[in-house]
Design a protein around this motif. Structure first.
Motif, short mmCIF file in Angstrom:
data_model
loop_
_atom_site.label_atom_id
_atom_site.label_comp_id
_atom_site.label_asym_id
_atom_site.label_seq_id
_atom_site.Cartn_x
_atom_site.Cartn_y
_atom_site.Cartn_z
N LYS A 43 -22.53 14.80 -15.79
CA LYS A 43 -22.04 15.34 -17.05
C LYS A 43 -20.86 14.58 -17.63
N ALA A 44 -20.30 13.62 -16.92
CA ALA A 44 -19.11 12.94 -17.44
C ALA A 44 -19.02 11.52 -16.91
N THR A 45 -18.43 10.65 -17.73
CA THR A 45 -18.11 9.29 -17.33
C THR A 45 -16.60 9.15 -17.36
N MET A 46 -16.02 8.54 -16.32
CA MET A 46 -14.57 8.50 -16.20
C MET A 46 -14.12 7.17 -15.63
N GLU A 47 -13.08 6.60 -16.20
CA GLU A 47 -12.50 5.38 -15.68
C GLU A 47 -11.28 5.71 -14.82
N VAL A 48 -11.16 5.05 -13.69
CA VAL A 48 -10.03 5.27 -12.78
C VAL A 48 -8.98 4.20 -13.06
N PRO A 49 -7.76 4.61 -13.48
CA PRO A 49 -6.74 3.63 -13.85
C PRO A 49 -5.91 3.17 -12.64
N ALA A 50 -5.29 1.99 -12.78
CA ALA A 50 -4.36 1.49 -11.76
C ALA A 50 -3.09 2.33 -11.79
N PRO A 51 -2.62 2.85 -10.63
CA PRO A 51 -1.42 3.68 -10.62
C PRO A 51 -0.15 2.87 -10.82
N PHE A 52 -0.25 1.54 -10.68
CA PHE A 52 0.91 0.67 -10.87
C PHE A 52 0.40 -0.74 -11.15
N ALA A 53 1.31 -1.59 -11.65
CA ALA A 53 0.96 -2.98 -11.93
C ALA A 53 0.99 -3.80 -10.64
N GLY A 54 0.19 -4.85 -10.58
CA GLY A 54 0.18 -5.70 -9.40
C GLY A 54 -1.05 -6.58 -9.33
N VAL A 55 -1.33 -7.08 -8.12
CA VAL A 55 -2.47 -7.97 -7.89
C VAL A 55 -3.44 -7.31 -6.92
N ILE A 56 -4.74 -7.31 -7.24
CA ILE A 56 -5.76 -6.73 -6.38
C ILE A 56 -5.89 -7.59 -5.11
#
Length: 558
Positions: A43-56
């Protein structure tokens, strides 16, 4: 030295949700709140955001994995003093328990509404489910009073800046009353509709089958979906203003698919209207798109590749979009379209297809206005007083003089809603694309107050901090290109508004005053309007009156 921190899944309702897209890779530098991956439930599409800036530094998941609240999805080498996600760690133990029961979410969900759906013959309230405790705007209402709906049929669609969600009917029945409309914001538990439940149909069988693997509800779903597609919401649409059948993109006829599935279909050149959904309620799944493509390839058929544009009721069939290997001709670079342009593209295509546009052009003599504006700026050096402030005041005066412009037409093209308030949308150019925040109650604010608010909301737009509330409730929009250049253009009406004002760059021109030509600063105005609501004579009067307001700033005080 920066340390490695965990990026976790936020609260998504305590049920496993599959990952349909990963938007980053190891080594990518990400900003705080940048989307890392996309989840999609039924029923929904959702994007998960980065909790902080940085490098993966490491990805802990892949496409197809199911994740739950607080699951670790990536390790990020944090940059600066960003807040860590460890504050959520205590919740992990509490929410780890549902994992063994992951196989049973469907029966549990089906069991709850069943008592209401079974033999309900009286009024049944429809409330907003848990959507995270924040107001979310309604972007589409798919039913009207008197419609007969099936259990789990979508009633309306909500859209925040990160997710789109359909609200399903808790039972089969008839819509007796709608408590909300498009543009309203709703929160957890809000009453959105009242239904009259159907007694004694197939609904009683839903309770005994709730503990089963649920093939029966899925098998029963296609029939109501087909029925829904046959009857447009709000009655038959008016004659489309372009050469294809716009009725297929009316809410009642729109294919039942999430934004992510629609994007996947576009990538493959598939018209989702041609695909039969296998999900609950006829919802189109990713595998349905893949299966359709495989079937077309093996059968040798030519797929329809344009939704409404691919073939309308008038027999027109457009050619498929040309596919060209541009690298054969020279060096190229491919760049994905950003989120804002993608959303804008869908809205603009709908507005251009369904609104018969006409544009009225006019020039306003702003010689005295510009002199006064500069003087006002010198007296208020801490405030940027732009020409747009005067344009807002002039537009409000014109809306009061011609109330038809301060209105909205319903989806069926039958009812005009006249507004008694004056909220003006301002198109703001940002690095990510064009957004339209709204200045509310512009009629109650002076020039300096409008200048201050315009500066604040423009900065908010450029900093990506606009909320859904900041961009809703507009009556009329202004798109000003005066700071860039150009002599005229044809802006597209921002539905459900009925008109929009385009402003180009002012230029000194010789103007005849009855005795001689004198140099005057002339401002080009481009007024686009919905010809179903506004005729040419009324539009010309509006444009002339608007130019008069800008030509004599004393009129703005009346």
């Amino acid at each position: 030295m920066a340390d490695v921190k965990e990026a976790r899944v936020p609260d998504i309702g305590g049920k496993p949700v599959p990952i349909i897209e990963i938007l980053v890779k190891v080594g990518d530098t990400v900003e705080k709140d940048q989307s890392l991956l996309t989840l999609e439930s039924d029923k929904a599409t959702m994007e998960v955001p980065a909790p902080f800036a940085g490098v993966i530094k490491e990805l802990k998941v892949k496409v197809g994995d199911e994740v739950n609240d607080n699951d670790v999805i990536a390790l990020v080498e944090a940059a600066g003093d960003a807040p860590a996600a460890k504050a959520d760690a205590p919740k992990q133990e509490e929410k780890a328990a549902p994992a063994p029961a992951a196989a049973a979410p469907a029966p549990a969900a089906a069991a709850a509404p069943a008592p209401s759906a079974s033999k309900a013959s009286g009024p049944l309230n429809v409330n907003v489910p848990d959507i995270g405790g924040k107001p979310v705007p309604i972007i589409e209402v798919m039913v009207k009073v008197g419609d007969t709906v099936e259990k789990d049929q979508s009633l309306m669609t909500l859209e925040s800046d990160k997710a789109t969600m359909d609200i399903p009917a808790p039972a089969a029945g008839v819509i007796k009353e709608l408590k909300v409309k498009v543009g309203d914001e709703v929160n957890d538990g809000d009453l959105i509709a009242i239904m009259e439940g159907e007694g004694g149909e197939a609904a009683p069988a839903a309770a005994p089958q709730a503990a089963a693997p649920a093939p029966a509800p899925a098998a029963a779903a296609p029939a109501p979906a087909a029925t829904k597609a046959d009857v447009p919401v709000g009655g038959a649409p008016r004659t489309p203003p372009v050469s294809f059948d716009a009725s297929v993109i009316m809410p009642g006829n729109a294919p039942y698919a999430s934004p992510a599935i629609r994007a996947f279909a576009r990538e493959l050149g598939v018209d989702v209207a041609q695909v039969k959904g296998s999900g609950r309620g006829g919802r189109i799944q990713r595998e349905d798109i893949s299966g359709y493509v495989k079937n077309v390839m093996t059968s040798g058929a030519v797929p329809s590749a344009g939704g409404a544009a691919a073939g309308g009721g008038n027999g027109l069939s457009l050619l498929p979009w040309p596919k060209v290997d541009f690298s054969k001709f020279g060096e190229i670079e491919e760049k994905p379209l950003g989120r804002i342009p993608k959303i804008s593209a869908a809205n603009l295509a709908r507005n251009w297809a369904m609104i018969p546009h006409v544009t009225q052009f006019e020039d306003a003599d702003i010689t005295e206005l510009e002199a006064f504006r500069k003087k006002l700026g010198e007296e208020n050096k801490d405030l940027k007083v732009t020409p747009l402030v005067f344009q807002i005041k002039a537009v409000v005066a014109a809306l009061k003089k011609f109330p038809t412009f301060n209105a909205s037409l319903d989806a069926a093209g039958e009812t005009l809603t006249l507004k008694k308030y004056f909220n003006v949308g301002i198109a703001v150019d940002t690095p990510d694309g064009l957004v339209v925040p709204v200045i509310r109650d512009a009629d109650k604010k002076g020039l300096l107050e409008l200048a201050a608010e315009l500066g604040e909301i423009s900065k908010k737009a450029r900093d990506k901090k606009l909320t859904a509330a900041d961009m809703s409730g507009g009556c009329f929009s202004i798109s000003s290109l005066g700071g860039i250049g150009g002599t005229a253009f044809t802006p597209i009406v921002n539905a459900p508004e009925v008109a929009i004002l385009g402003v180009s760059k002012a230029a000194m021109k010789p103007v005849w005053n009855g005795k001689e030509f004198v140099p005057r600063l002339m401002l080009p105005l481009s007024l686009s309007y919905d010809h179903r609501v506004i005729d040419g004579a009324l539009a010309a009067r509006f444009a002339v009156y608007l130019a008069q307001q800008l030509g004599d700033i004393r009129r703005l005080l009346l």
